[in-house]
Write an enzyme that holds these catalytic residues in place. Structure first.
Site, PDB file in Angstrom:
ATOM      1  N   ARG A   1      10.672  46.691  33.593  1.00 31.55           N
ATOM      2  CA  ARG A   1      11.646  47.288  32.693  1.00 31.55           C
ATOM      3  C   ARG A   1      13.024  46.691  32.964  1.00 31.55           C
ATOM      4  NH1 ARG A   1       8.190  48.414  29.945  1.00 31.55           N
ATOM      5  NH2 ARG A   1       7.583  50.377  28.983  1.00 31.55           N
TER       6      ARG A   1
ATOM      7  N   HIS B   1       9.906  40.474  26.008  1.00 25.70           N
ATOM      8  CA  HIS B   1       9.123  41.692  26.339  1.00 25.70           C
ATOM      9  C   HIS B   1       7.697  41.584  25.790  1.00 25.70           C
ATOM     10  CE1 HIS B   1       9.375  46.263  27.255  1.00 25.70           C
ATOM     11  NE2 HIS B   1       8.132  45.826  27.390  1.00 25.70           N
TER      12      HIS B   1
HETATM   13  P1  NDP Z   1       1.806  52.502  37.916  1.00 18.93           P
HETATM   14  O1  NDP Z   1       2.366  53.843  37.632  1.00 18.93           O
HETATM   15  O2  NDP Z   1       0.332  52.362  38.076  1.00 18.93           O
HETATM   16  O3  NDP Z   1       2.497  51.902  39.242  1.00 18.93           O
HETATM   17  C1  NDP Z   1       3.821  52.076  39.562  1.00 18.93           C
HETATM   18  C2  NDP Z   1       4.052  51.591  40.973  1.00 18.93           C
HETATM   19  O4  NDP Z   1       5.454  51.646  41.248  1.00 18.93           O
HETATM   20  C3  NDP Z   1       3.364  52.469  42.024  1.00 18.93           C
HETATM   21  O5  NDP Z   1       2.838  51.657  43.054  1.00 18.93           O
HETATM   22  C4  NDP Z   1       4.508  53.314  42.568  1.00 18.93           C
HETATM   23  O6  NDP Z   1       4.350  53.740  43.920  1.00 18.93           O
HETATM   24  C5  NDP Z   1       5.647  52.335  42.485  1.00 18.93           C
HETATM   25  N1  NDP Z   1       6.934  53.036  42.482  1.00 18.93           N
HETATM   26  C6  NDP Z   1       7.396  53.927  41.579  1.00 18.93           C
HETATM   27  N2  NDP Z   1       8.624  54.366  41.935  1.00 18.93           N
HETATM   28  C7  NDP Z   1       8.922  53.738  43.099  1.00 18.93           C
HETATM   29  C8  NDP Z   1      10.043  53.781  43.986  1.00 18.93           C
HETATM   30  N3  NDP Z   1      11.087  54.582  43.739  1.00 18.93           N
HETATM   31  N4  NDP Z   1      10.002  53.016  45.086  1.00 18.93           N
HETATM   32  C9  NDP Z   1       8.927  52.221  45.349  1.00 18.93           C
HETATM   33  N5  NDP Z   1       7.839  52.139  44.561  1.00 18.93           N
HETATM   34  C10 NDP Z   1       7.850  52.887  43.448  1.00 18.93           C
HETATM   35  O7  NDP Z   1       2.349  51.547  36.764  1.00 18.93           O
HETATM   36  P2  NDP Z   1       1.687  50.236  36.150  1.00 18.93           P
HETATM   37  O8  NDP Z   1       1.308  49.329  37.269  1.00 18.93           O
HETATM   38  O9  NDP Z   1       0.670  50.588  35.160  1.00 18.93           O
HETATM   39  O10 NDP Z   1       2.941  49.640  35.339  1.00 18.93           O
HETATM   40  C11 NDP Z   1       4.180  49.379  35.993  1.00 18.93           C
HETATM   41  C12 NDP Z   1       5.286  49.223  34.974  1.00 18.93           C
HETATM   42  O11 NDP Z   1       5.180  47.978  34.324  1.00 18.93           O
HETATM   43  C13 NDP Z   1       5.283  50.245  33.824  1.00 18.93           C
HETATM   44  O12 NDP Z   1       5.927  51.442  34.204  1.00 18.93           O
HETATM   45  C14 NDP Z   1       6.016  49.529  32.716  1.00 18.93           C
HETATM   46  O13 NDP Z   1       7.371  49.890  32.724  1.00 18.93           O
HETATM   47  C15 NDP Z   1       5.870  48.058  33.073  1.00 18.93           C
HETATM   48  N6  NDP Z   1       5.105  47.315  32.071  1.00 18.93           N
HETATM   49  C16 NDP Z   1       5.734  46.319  31.367  1.00 18.93           C
HETATM   50  C17 NDP Z   1       5.044  45.589  30.448  1.00 18.93           C
HETATM   51  C18 NDP Z   1       5.708  44.483  29.708  1.00 18.93           C
HETATM   52  O14 NDP Z   1       5.249  44.083  28.641  1.00 18.93           O
HETATM   53  N7  NDP Z   1       6.764  43.891  30.233  1.00 18.93           N
HETATM   54  C19 NDP Z   1       3.647  45.864  30.155  1.00 18.93           C
HETATM   55  C20 NDP Z   1       3.062  46.915  30.954  1.00 18.93           C
HETATM   56  C21 NDP Z   1       3.794  47.595  31.890  1.00 18.93           C
HETATM   57  P3  NDP Z   1       3.148  54.716  44.362  1.00 18.93           P
HETATM   58  O15 NDP Z   1       1.897  53.859  44.261  1.00 18.93           O
HETATM   59  O16 NDP Z   1       3.479  55.033  45.760  1.00 18.93           O
HETATM   60  O17 NDP Z   1       3.159  55.869  43.415  1.00 18.93           O
HETATM   61  C1  OXD Z   2       4.359  48.874  28.305  1.00 14.79           C
HETATM   62  C2  OXD Z   2       5.069  47.739  27.697  1.00 14.79           C
HETATM   63  O1  OXD Z   2       4.985  49.695  28.979  1.00 14.79           O
HETATM   64  O2  OXD Z   2       4.457  46.997  26.902  1.00 14.79           O
HETATM   65  O3  OXD Z   2       3.131  48.958  28.112  1.00 14.79           O
HETATM   66  O4  OXD Z   2       6.246  47.526  27.996  1.00 14.79           O
END
Ligand code: NDP
Ligand code: OXD
Length: 317
Positions: A232, A280
């Site tokens: 993000r 994006h």
């Molecule tokens: P998940 O919810 O499965 O994973 C999030 C990870 O971030 C977890 O390991 C979590 O820790 C960690 N995390 C959250 N907050 C913190 C913090 N404050 N400090 C350290 N670690 C933290 O999400 P996904 O893997 O499915 O997706 C991740 C992000 O990727 C999405 O939220 C989205 O914004 C982005 N995304 C972007 C896309 C794009 O097109 N650019 C496409 C898809 C996703 P813990 O395991 O300990 O809970």
């Molecule tokens: C998502 C994205 O969050 O595409 O899936 O950004």
């Protein structure tokens, strides 16, 4: 009497792809398409949404569950009127594969000096760049969730020295694990290629800033410190990325996301020689892969089962 209809509210041009596919798979379910064909709001029990307008969901008196057509729910959670109902996000192998593919492509591009070879080709220069082997290069993944965890494993299989940083502790064979505030500095100190796969929350907002970039390892075999943000945009400070590139704290950056999207035409990131910009698209989710999953979520809910991939509202992801 409520009819258990499904609202489909998808922002932008993606709606054109999604709506015919959802209609084709609706199997008799009553779909209400925002904005033109919502009908009686009291009929709506479920909402399939991607960045719906703020306040829309609060106007549905019989809404029971919200299904986000994307992994990140930050846009929904900033709606002050978002109803406190079960909310699920997208976590699907198709989406995971796409984002992992994007991350691997750009880790390898930095590792294999792709930018230097592209510049050499323009000048017809035949010169080999120094290529360390992958096991001499340290990649660090911020966010070890569904996507980060898979990216870490794929990069480790390619031989990179991979570490992950997450909120809670992890134990994954072959991946060095760091967590929490105390784990951040040691994680950064060993990381040459930094990959961000964190959700946008109050804790991660602005985390990728100059102070953080200065803590990365830049004297290793990778030839500097590199940033890849496929998560993000508001996790990063754009001006700090430019400053870090200009002072050498970063050698190059690949950015799929930006605090303001579309990236404004006047942003210096567009033309910076060390920046790769993509609009994006790291994880564009395919309607063919995901439409059935959305209806299956409704079926689960109606059987009284919890939604898959439910968001924890307090945690923010
Ligand atoms: P998940 O919810 O499965 O994973 C999030 C990870 O971030 C977890 O390991 C979590 O820790 C960690 N995390 C959250 N907050 C913190 C913090 N404050 N400090 C350290 N670690 C933290 O999400 P996904 O893997 O499915 O997706 C991740 C992000 O990727 C999405 O939220 C989205 O914004 C982005 N995304 C972007 C896309 C794009 O097109 N650019 C496409 C898809 C996703 P813990 O395991 O300990 O809970
Ligand atoms: C998502 C994205 O969050 O595409 O899936 O950004």
């Amino acid at each position: 009497m409520a009819k258990n209809a499904i609202l489909v509210a998808i922002d932008g041009t993606q709606a054109e792809q999604w709506i015919p596919l959802l209609k084709a798979r609706a199997a008799g379910r009553d779909l209400r398409i925002w904005p033109a064909a919502i009908g009686d709001k009291a009929d709506i029990a479920y909402a399939f949404v991607w960045r719906p307008p703020q306040g829309l969901l609060a106007t549905l008196p019989n809404l029971k569950a919200i299904l986000n057509i994307g992994a990140g729910v930050d846009a929904l959670l900033t709606d002050p009127a978002l109803p406190r109902l079960p909310l699920a996000r997208a976590a699907h192998p198709d989406l995971t594969k796409r984002v992992v593919g994007y991350v691997v492509l750009h880790v390898l591009a930095h590792h294999n000096r792709s930018a230097a070879y592209a510049a050499q080709q323009r000048e017809r220069v035949w010169r080999e760049q120094k290529h360390p082997s992958s096991d001499q290069v340290a990649v660090g993944i911020m966010g070890m969730g569904v996507i980060g965890g898979e990216a870490a494993e794929v990069l480790a299989r390619l031989g990179f020295k991979v570490a992950g940083w997450s909120r809670t502790a992890k134990s994954v064979s072959g991946i060095e694990s760091f967590h929490g505030d105390a784990g951040l500095d040691p994680f950064l100190a060993r990381t040459e290629i930094l990959v961000c796969l964190l959700p946008l929350t109050a804790q991660t907002n602005g985390l990728l800033n100059l102070a953080l970039f200065r803590k990365l390892k830049r004297d290793g075999e990778a030839g500097g410190a590199f940033l890849i943000n496929a998560a993000r945009g508001k996790v990063q400070a754009d001006a700090d990325i430019i400053a870090a590139l200009d002072e050498g704290a970063l050698a190059a950056a690949t950015l799929d996301v930006f605090p303001q999207e579309p990236l404004p035409a006047e942003s210096p990131l567009w033309t910076h020689p060390k920046v790769t910009v993509t609009p994006h698209v790291a994880g564009d989710i395919s309607p063919t892969a995901f439409a059935d999953h959305l209806f299956a979520q409704v079926d689960r809910f109606e059987r009284g089962e919890p939604l898959a991939n439910e968001v924890n509202r307090e945690r923010g992801y």
